[in-house]
Scaffold this motif. Structure first.
Motif, PDB file in Angstrom:
ATOM      1  N   ALA A   1       0.806  -1.220   0.000  1.00 53.27           N
ATOM      2  CA  ALA A   1       0.000   0.000   0.000  1.00 53.27           C
ATOM      3  C   ALA A   1       0.843   1.277   0.000  1.00 53.27           C
ATOM      4  O   ALA A   1       0.352   2.341  -0.351  1.00 53.27           O
ATOM      5  CB  ALA A   1      -0.931   0.006   1.209  1.00 53.27           C
ATOM      6  N   THR A   2       2.111   1.181   0.387  1.00 53.57           N
ATOM      7  CA  THR A   2       2.949   2.380   0.460  1.00 53.57           C
ATOM      8  C   THR A   2       4.262   2.151  -0.273  1.00 53.57           C
ATOM      9  O   THR A   2       4.678   1.018  -0.516  1.00 53.57           O
ATOM     10  CB  THR A   2       3.277   2.738   1.918  1.00 53.57           C
ATOM     11  OG1 THR A   2       4.107   1.699   2.472  1.00 53.57           O
ATOM     12  CG2 THR A   2       2.022   2.932   2.750  1.00 53.57           C
ATOM     13  N   CYS A   3       4.936   3.235  -0.585  1.00 52.45           N
ATOM     14  CA  CYS A   3       6.245   3.147  -1.214  1.00 52.45           C
ATOM     15  C   CYS A   3       7.223   2.432  -0.294  1.00 52.45           C
ATOM     16  O   CYS A   3       8.023   1.607  -0.735  1.00 52.45           O
ATOM     17  CB  CYS A   3       6.746   4.544  -1.547  1.00 52.45           C
ATOM     18  SG  CYS A   3       8.375   4.569  -2.312  1.00 52.45           S
ATOM     19  N   ALA A   4       7.167   2.726   0.982  1.00 51.06           N
ATOM     20  CA  ALA A   4       8.081   2.099   1.939  1.00 51.06           C
ATOM     21  C   ALA A   4       7.876   0.590   1.972  1.00 51.06           C
ATOM     22  O   ALA A   4       8.841  -0.178   1.994  1.00 51.06           O
ATOM     23  CB  ALA A   4       7.877   2.696   3.326  1.00 51.06           C
ATOM     24  N   SER A   5       6.630   0.147   1.946  1.00 53.34           N
ATOM     25  CA  SER A   5       6.344  -1.283   1.928  1.00 53.34           C
ATOM     26  C   SER A   5       6.817  -1.906   0.620  1.00 53.34           C
ATOM     27  O   SER A   5       7.402  -2.988   0.605  1.00 53.34           O
ATOM     28  CB  SER A   5       4.845  -1.516   2.121  1.00 53.34           C
ATOM     29  OG  SER A   5       4.523  -2.874   1.966  1.00 53.34           O
ATOM     30  N   CYS A   6       6.591  -1.225  -0.464  1.00 53.16           N
ATOM     31  CA  CYS A   6       7.000  -1.698  -1.775  1.00 53.16           C
ATOM     32  C   CYS A   6       8.521  -1.879  -1.836  1.00 53.16           C
ATOM     33  O   CYS A   6       9.022  -2.827  -2.435  1.00 53.16           O
ATOM     34  CB  CYS A   6       6.545  -0.698  -2.835  1.00 53.16           C
ATOM     35  SG  CYS A   6       6.878  -1.179  -4.539  1.00 53.16           S
ATOM     36  N   ALA A   7       9.241  -0.985  -1.200  1.00 52.71           N
ATOM     37  CA  ALA A   7      10.704  -1.017  -1.232  1.00 52.71           C
ATOM     38  C   ALA A   7      11.283  -2.241  -0.533  1.00 52.71           C
ATOM     39  O   ALA A   7      12.444  -2.579  -0.750  1.00 52.71           O
ATOM     40  CB  ALA A   7      11.262   0.254  -0.600  1.00 52.71           C
ATOM     41  N   THR A   8      10.473  -2.922   0.268  1.00 56.13           N
ATOM     42  CA  THR A   8      10.967  -4.112   0.965  1.00 56.13           C
ATOM     43  C   THR A   8      10.923  -5.352   0.077  1.00 56.13           C
ATOM     44  O   THR A   8      11.418  -6.396   0.462  1.00 56.13           O
ATOM     45  CB  THR A   8      10.155  -4.397   2.246  1.00 56.13           C
ATOM     46  OG1 THR A   8       8.803  -4.731   1.883  1.00 56.13           O
ATOM     47  CG2 THR A   8      10.166  -3.202   3.180  1.00 56.13           C
ATOM     48  N   ASP A   9      10.345  -5.236  -1.108  1.00 52.03           N
ATOM     49  CA  ASP A   9      10.175  -6.380  -2.009  1.00 52.03           C
ATOM     50  C   ASP A   9      11.105  -6.225  -3.209  1.00 52.03           C
ATOM     51  O   ASP A   9      10.951  -5.306  -4.011  1.00 52.03           O
ATOM     52  CB  ASP A   9       8.715  -6.443  -2.461  1.00 52.03           C
ATOM     53  CG  ASP A   9       8.354  -7.731  -3.151  1.00 52.03           C
ATOM     54  OD1 ASP A   9       9.195  -8.271  -3.901  1.00 52.03           O
ATOM     55  OD2 ASP A   9       7.222  -8.196  -2.954  1.00 52.03           O
ATOM     56  N   ASP A  10      12.068  -7.117  -3.337  1.00 50.73           N
ATOM     57  CA  ASP A  10      13.057  -7.027  -4.410  1.00 50.73           C
ATOM     58  C   ASP A  10      12.474  -7.131  -5.812  1.00 50.73           C
ATOM     59  O   ASP A  10      13.088  -6.680  -6.773  1.00 50.73           O
ATOM     60  CB  ASP A  10      14.129  -8.114  -4.244  1.00 50.73           C
ATOM     61  CG  ASP A  10      15.005  -7.877  -3.030  1.00 50.73           C
ATOM     62  OD1 ASP A  10      15.077  -6.728  -2.554  1.00 50.73           O
ATOM     63  OD2 ASP A  10      15.607  -8.848  -2.550  1.00 50.73           O
TER      64      ASP A  10
ATOM     65  N   CYS B   1       6.207   3.166  -8.593  1.00 52.12           N
ATOM     66  CA  CYS B   1       6.106   4.050  -9.748  1.00 52.12           C
ATOM     67  C   CYS B   1       5.458   5.355  -9.300  1.00 52.12           C
ATOM     68  O   CYS B   1       4.276   5.378  -8.947  1.00 52.12           O
ATOM     69  CB  CYS B   1       5.275   3.390 -10.846  1.00 52.12           C
ATOM     70  SG  CYS B   1       5.096   4.419 -12.321  1.00 52.12           S
ATOM     71  N   SER B   2       6.240   6.436  -9.293  1.00 51.43           N
ATOM     72  CA  SER B   2       5.697   7.708  -8.821  1.00 51.43           C
ATOM     73  C   SER B   2       4.672   8.278  -9.791  1.00 51.43           C
ATOM     74  O   SER B   2       3.799   9.051  -9.388  1.00 51.43           O
ATOM     75  CB  SER B   2       6.818   8.713  -8.571  1.00 51.43           C
ATOM     76  OG  SER B   2       7.558   8.930  -9.750  1.00 51.43           O
ATOM     77  N   ALA B   3       4.735   7.919 -11.073  1.00 53.44           N
ATOM     78  CA  ALA B   3       3.766   8.422 -12.048  1.00 53.44           C
ATOM     79  C   ALA B   3       2.358   7.915 -11.751  1.00 53.44           C
ATOM     80  O   ALA B   3       1.387   8.662 -11.864  1.00 53.44           O
ATOM     81  CB  ALA B   3       4.174   8.019 -13.461  1.00 53.44           C
ATOM     82  N   THR B   4       2.250   6.653 -11.357  1.00 50.61           N
ATOM     83  CA  THR B   4       0.935   6.067 -11.078  1.00 50.61           C
ATOM     84  C   THR B   4       0.660   5.934  -9.584  1.00 50.61           C
ATOM     85  O   THR B   4      -0.429   5.573  -9.183  1.00 50.61           O
ATOM     86  CB  THR B   4       0.812   4.672 -11.711  1.00 50.61           C
ATOM     87  OG1 THR B   4       1.828   3.816 -11.157  1.00 50.61           O
ATOM     88  CG2 THR B   4       0.951   4.741 -13.229  1.00 50.61           C
ATOM     89  N   LYS B   5       1.694   6.207  -8.765  1.00 54.02           N
ATOM     90  CA  LYS B   5       1.605   6.078  -7.309  1.00 54.02           C
ATOM     91  C   LYS B   5       1.162   4.669  -6.905  1.00 54.02           C
ATOM     92  O   LYS B   5       0.314   4.482  -6.047  1.00 54.02           O
ATOM     93  CB  LYS B   5       0.698   7.142  -6.711  1.00 54.02           C
ATOM     94  CG  LYS B   5       1.201   8.546  -6.990  1.00 54.02           C
ATOM     95  CD  LYS B   5       0.662   9.545  -6.023  1.00 54.02           C
ATOM     96  CE  LYS B   5       1.095  10.960  -6.297  1.00 54.02           C
ATOM     97  NZ  LYS B   5       2.445  11.181  -6.696  1.00 54.02           N
ATOM     98  N   THR B   6       1.780   3.681  -7.562  1.00 56.80           N
ATOM     99  CA  THR B   6       1.479   2.289  -7.269  1.00 56.80           C
ATOM    100  C   THR B   6       2.765   1.480  -7.187  1.00 56.80           C
ATOM    101  O   THR B   6       3.787   1.852  -7.749  1.00 56.80           O
ATOM    102  CB  THR B   6       0.586   1.650  -8.352  1.00 56.80           C
ATOM    103  OG1 THR B   6       1.255   1.742  -9.614  1.00 56.80           O
ATOM    104  CG2 THR B   6      -0.775   2.323  -8.433  1.00 56.80           C
ATOM    105  N   CYS B   7       2.678   0.369  -6.522  1.00 55.09           N
ATOM    106  CA  CYS B   7       3.774  -0.582  -6.452  1.00 55.09           C
ATOM    107  C   CYS B   7       3.505  -1.638  -7.508  1.00 55.09           C
ATOM    108  O   CYS B   7       2.433  -2.246  -7.521  1.00 55.09           O
ATOM    109  CB  CYS B   7       3.826  -1.212  -5.056  1.00 55.09           C
ATOM    110  SG  CYS B   7       5.193  -2.376  -4.836  1.00 55.09           S
TER     111      CYS B   7
END
Length: 91
Positions: free
Chosen positions: A24-33, A38-44
């Motif tokens: 749900a968040t960029c920080a959470s997304c960053a934990t998955d290799d 994607c900042s353009a769509t604000k989605t992981c």
């Protein structure tokens, strides 16, 4: 196994095509290799070149954390932390 034997473990399943969307968040997304934010769509999403603005794969989350210029501002951002070595707010 009994319920007490499984305490502390969380089991979840997802298909390979959609597991990144569960972050749900960029920080959470960053934990998955396998995923990038994607900042353009604000989605992981799965890192496959489908993001026009490029992926944040190192967890800086520039759209949220990187905008904070001070430690205090950074502390107000959920999922962000201040790095005293670099003087930057990161996820």
């Amino acid at each position: 196994p009994t319920a007490s034997a499984l305490r502390g473990f969380k089991i979840r399943s997802a298909t390979c095509t959609n597991h990144c969307a569960l972050h749900a968040t960029c920080a959470s997304c960053a934990t998955d290799d396998a995923c990038g934010y994607c900042s353009a769509t604000k989605t992981c999403t799965k890192i496959d070149g489908s993001c026009s603005s490029g992926f944040d794969v190192i967890g800086e989350c520039l759209d949220t954390c990187g905008a904070a210029l001070t430690c205090g501002e950074c502390a107000d951002q959920s999922g962000c932390g201040w790095c005293h070595t670099t003087g930057r707010c990161t996820a």
